[in-house]
Write a protein that holds these residues in place. Structure first.
Motif, short mmCIF file in Angstrom:
data_model
loop_
_atom_site.label_atom_id
_atom_site.label_comp_id
_atom_site.label_asym_id
_atom_site.label_seq_id
_atom_site.Cartn_x
_atom_site.Cartn_y
_atom_site.Cartn_z
N ARG A 92 28.60 2.77 -27.50
CA ARG A 92 28.23 2.24 -26.18
C ARG A 92 27.23 1.08 -26.29
O ARG A 92 27.35 0.09 -25.57
CB ARG A 92 27.64 3.36 -25.34
N ALA A 93 26.29 1.19 -27.21
CA ALA A 93 25.27 0.14 -27.35
C ALA A 93 25.83 -1.14 -27.98
O ALA A 93 25.29 -2.22 -27.75
CB ALA A 93 24.11 0.66 -28.20
N ARG A 94 26.89 -1.02 -28.77
CA ARG A 94 27.48 -2.20 -29.43
C ARG A 94 29.00 -2.07 -29.46
O ARG A 94 29.59 -1.87 -30.52
CB ARG A 94 26.95 -2.35 -30.86
N PRO A 95 29.64 -2.17 -28.30
CA PRO A 95 31.10 -2.03 -28.30
C PRO A 95 31.75 -3.15 -29.11
O PRO A 95 31.22 -4.25 -29.22
CB PRO A 95 31.46 -2.13 -26.81
N ARG A 96 32.90 -2.83 -29.70
CA ARG A 96 33.60 -3.80 -30.55
C ARG A 96 34.81 -4.43 -29.87
O ARG A 96 35.20 -5.54 -30.19
CB ARG A 96 34.06 -3.12 -31.85
N VAL A 97 35.43 -3.68 -28.94
CA VAL A 97 36.67 -4.14 -28.31
C VAL A 97 36.62 -3.82 -26.83
O VAL A 97 36.17 -2.74 -26.43
CB VAL A 97 37.89 -3.43 -28.95
N LEU A 98 37.07 -4.76 -26.01
CA LEU A 98 37.25 -4.51 -24.58
C LEU A 98 38.74 -4.53 -24.30
O LEU A 98 39.46 -5.40 -24.79
CB LEU A 98 36.55 -5.57 -23.74
N TRP A 99 39.22 -3.56 -23.51
CA TRP A 99 40.64 -3.41 -23.26
C TRP A 99 40.90 -3.09 -21.79
O TRP A 99 39.99 -2.68 -21.06
CB TRP A 99 41.25 -2.34 -24.16
N ALA A 100 42.15 -3.26 -21.38
CA ALA A 100 42.63 -2.81 -20.07
C ALA A 100 43.72 -1.79 -20.35
O ALA A 100 44.52 -1.96 -21.27
CB ALA A 100 43.18 -3.98 -19.26
N GLY A 101 43.73 -0.71 -19.56
CA GLY A 101 44.70 0.33 -19.86
C GLY A 101 45.10 1.15 -18.65
O GLY A 101 44.87 0.75 -17.51
N SER A 102 45.68 2.29 -18.96
CA SER A 102 46.22 3.18 -17.93
C SER A 102 45.63 4.57 -18.08
O SER A 102 45.74 5.19 -19.14
CB SER A 102 47.74 3.24 -18.06
N ARG A 103 44.98 5.04 -17.02
CA ARG A 103 44.43 6.40 -17.01
C ARG A 103 45.52 7.44 -16.90
O ARG A 103 45.41 8.52 -17.44
CB ARG A 103 43.50 6.58 -15.82
N ARG A 104 46.55 7.11 -16.13
CA ARG A 104 47.63 8.06 -15.85
C ARG A 104 48.98 7.41 -16.17
O ARG A 104 49.74 7.10 -15.26
CB ARG A 104 47.58 8.50 -14.40
N PRO A 105 49.27 7.22 -17.46
CA PRO A 105 50.54 6.56 -17.80
C PRO A 105 51.73 7.44 -17.42
O PRO A 105 51.63 8.66 -17.35
CB PRO A 105 50.44 6.39 -19.31
#
Length: 186
Positions: A92-105
């Protein structure tokens, strides 16, 4: 081309490259991230994709068997994806990747990802676990002090093709070459 123990290999994954019409909301969100001060390696629009299985360095001699195994479990119909969440990978303090996704695929999408994992198990390079459909947008170098993400506006697309893709790493980012394109019916 690389070689492992004298056998030529290629870096592969099974995924769905996003159609140009489906990329726009992701590209707009990347622009909002830039404007908010997020920095790093933004994924180029033409390489935005959903990954089902990362195979990594795979022997060239195995490609035809990989294709046959994919064909054996391929869904016949296109599959809906509701892109309704963003998130990060890494601490959380140093995230490496930001993504967009699906909670309920859609259940069909989850089932297909499970089946592809089952049939390609001998080649899968990543450890098994719960699969969450996502599109990587940014490999993070700097998060602004506020660390607030721009508002994400959910939308739905359809997966209309699945590809076996070769990924060559370059200083300018990965270059993809589709080895096989499996079209799905609408």
């Amino acid at each position: 081309m690389r070689s492992v123990a004298g056998n030529p290999t290629v870096r592969l994954f099974v995924g769905s490259l996003l159609a140009s019409a489906d990329r726009q909301p992701f590209v707009e969100y990347q622009a909002a991230l830039r404007h908010a001060g997020w920095q790093g390696a933004f994924v180029r629009p033409e390489t935005l994709h959903l990954t089902y299985a990362f195979l990594g360095d795979t022997p060239v001699s195995a490609i035809s068997e990989v294709i046959q195994r994919i064909e054996a479990v391929l869904p016949r119909q296109s599959l809906p994806v509701l892109w309704d969440v963003t998130g990060t990978f890494g601490p959380r303090a140093r995230p490496r990747v930001l993504w967009a996704g699906s909670r309920r695929p859609a259940l069909g999408l989850i089932e297909w990802a499970r089946r592809i994992g089952d049939v390609l198990g001998p080649w899968i390079a990543t450890s098994p676990g719960a699969w969450t459909p996502h599109v990587t947008l940014l490999r993070i170098k700097h998060v602004p002090d506020s660390s607030m993400r721009p508002v994400w506006h959910p939308f739905t697309t359809r997966v209309t093709a699945i590809q076996l893709i070769e990924s060559r790493l370059t200083p300018d980012g990965p270059v993809y070459r589709v080895l096989t394109d499996f079209s799905l019916n609408d």
